[in-house]
Design an enzyme around this catalytic site. Sequence first.
Site, PDB file in Angstrom:
ATOM      1  N   LYS A 175      -4.901 -23.123 -66.213  1.00 40.00           N
ATOM      2  CA  LYS A 175      -5.251 -24.354 -65.507  1.00 40.00           C
ATOM      3  C   LYS A 175      -4.074 -25.310 -65.523  1.00 40.00           C
ATOM      4  CE  LYS A 175      -8.186 -28.313 -66.160  1.00 40.00           C
ATOM      5  NZ  LYS A 175      -8.979 -29.041 -67.085  1.00 40.00           N
TER       6      LYS A 175
ATOM      7  N   LYS B 179      -3.868 -24.338 -70.873  1.00 39.14           N
ATOM      8  CA  LYS B 179      -4.147 -25.566 -70.133  1.00 39.14           C
ATOM      9  C   LYS B 179      -2.930 -26.473 -70.254  1.00 39.14           C
ATOM     10  CE  LYS B 179      -7.288 -29.467 -69.897  1.00 39.14           C
ATOM     11  NZ  LYS B 179      -8.557 -30.022 -70.352  1.00 39.14           N
TER      12      LYS B 179
HETATM   13  C1  PBG Z   1     -11.479 -32.125 -70.185  1.00 39.63           C
HETATM   14  C2  PBG Z   1     -11.138 -31.533 -68.872  1.00 39.63           C
HETATM   15  C3  PBG Z   1     -10.229 -31.977 -67.903  1.00 39.63           C
HETATM   16  C4  PBG Z   1     -10.378 -31.125 -66.801  1.00 39.63           C
HETATM   17  C5  PBG Z   1     -11.320 -30.169 -67.150  1.00 39.63           C
HETATM   18  N1  PBG Z   1     -11.767 -30.429 -68.442  1.00 39.63           N
HETATM   19  C6  PBG Z   1      -9.342 -33.178 -67.881  1.00 39.63           C
HETATM   20  C7  PBG Z   1      -8.163 -33.294 -68.737  1.00 39.63           C
HETATM   21  O1  PBG Z   1      -7.857 -32.450 -69.574  1.00 39.63           O
HETATM   22  O2  PBG Z   1      -7.523 -34.322 -68.618  1.00 39.63           O
HETATM   23  C8  PBG Z   1      -9.648 -31.244 -65.495  1.00 39.63           C
HETATM   24  C9  PBG Z   1     -10.345 -30.675 -64.314  1.00 39.63           C
HETATM   25  C10 PBG Z   1      -9.792 -31.091 -63.003  1.00 39.63           C
HETATM   26  O3  PBG Z   1      -8.788 -31.828 -62.887  1.00 39.63           O
HETATM   27  O4  PBG Z   1     -10.386 -30.676 -61.999  1.00 39.63           O
HETATM   28  N2  PBG Z   1     -10.538 -31.999 -71.175  1.00 39.63           N
END
Ligand code: PBG
Length: 313
Positions: free
Chosen positions: A238, A185
């Site tokens: 992601k 991520k």
């Molecule tokens: C929580 C989380 C996030 C997303 C999914 N789980 C936000 C982040 O890490 O700031 C993002 C999902 C999206 O942008 O569609 N940590």
Amino acid sequence: MRRSERLRSLVRETRVTPDRLIYPLFVVPGRGVRREISSLPGCFHLSPDEAAREARAVEKLGIAGVILFGLPEGKDATGSQGWSEDGVVPRAVRAIRDECKELLVATDVCLCEYTSHGHCGVVEGGDVKNDPTLELLARMALAHARAGAHLVAPSDMMDGRVAAIRRALDGQDFADVAILSYAAKYASGFYGPFREAADSTPQFGDRRGYQMDPANVREALREVRLDLEEGADIVMVKPALPYLDVIRAVRESCDRPVAAYNVSGEYAMVKAAAQRGWIEEERVVRETLTSIARAGADVILTYHAKDFARWSH
Ligand code: PBG
């Protein structure tokens, strides 16, 4: 070989079908609440009863599952609403499982939606602390499993959280609950609309201390390997579109299912340009999801899932 749709279809290498898609839902407290999220047109803040209705519609469209995010009644320093058995997400999971027989229910496991500071972990002295966070994440995953989640999806990027969650689940007889790990991520600008939807913008600093540097791909492979060693069942990259090379590299580095999250910013860009008539929405969405699958994703989390499923019928 390109002269007719019959021929093109005959030799097509990649096909995306709704049964590979997971649709995100944002759950809020209350009853009868269904409010459109301004940064994610077509997506809604839903109370548990409305989430169950929405999930039923998603199931009927042939979409594989939903992933739930919670906006709690109140936030505090340790995100206690996030690991409460009676939090919005466990309530929605129970309502959805009552309503839907086949739909898969996944839950996002992370503190940022529940903490007053908006970070994904416990904060001490202005720093996010890795190890004290693990136990809270494990508690949250257990609360979701007890409510009936089929998959739990840790998205916090703390080290060792997959092992901590696996241990907690197995210890309480939830060996069958799978872990969909947000393994790679990135610290991305593409989460902007989500942070408005989930009200989870960090109150100080940013997430670069725990999420990944967009410049790195070897590091993604290392994160994936560690998560698999700790017991992850599906590994996720992601965002998706700006990281297709990472999806491909992960695909080639392991034999596990690979997921990709087509995130809020990717969705919002398509919606905004389509509203202005600058692009054809259906065509661009098909191309986007096909590209993510072509890069190697078996599973795609996307806000386009309902539209895509409607176009596929
Ligand atoms: C929580 C989380 C996030 C997303 C999914 N789980 C936000 C982040 O890490 O700031 C993002 C999902 C999206 O942008 O569609 N940590």
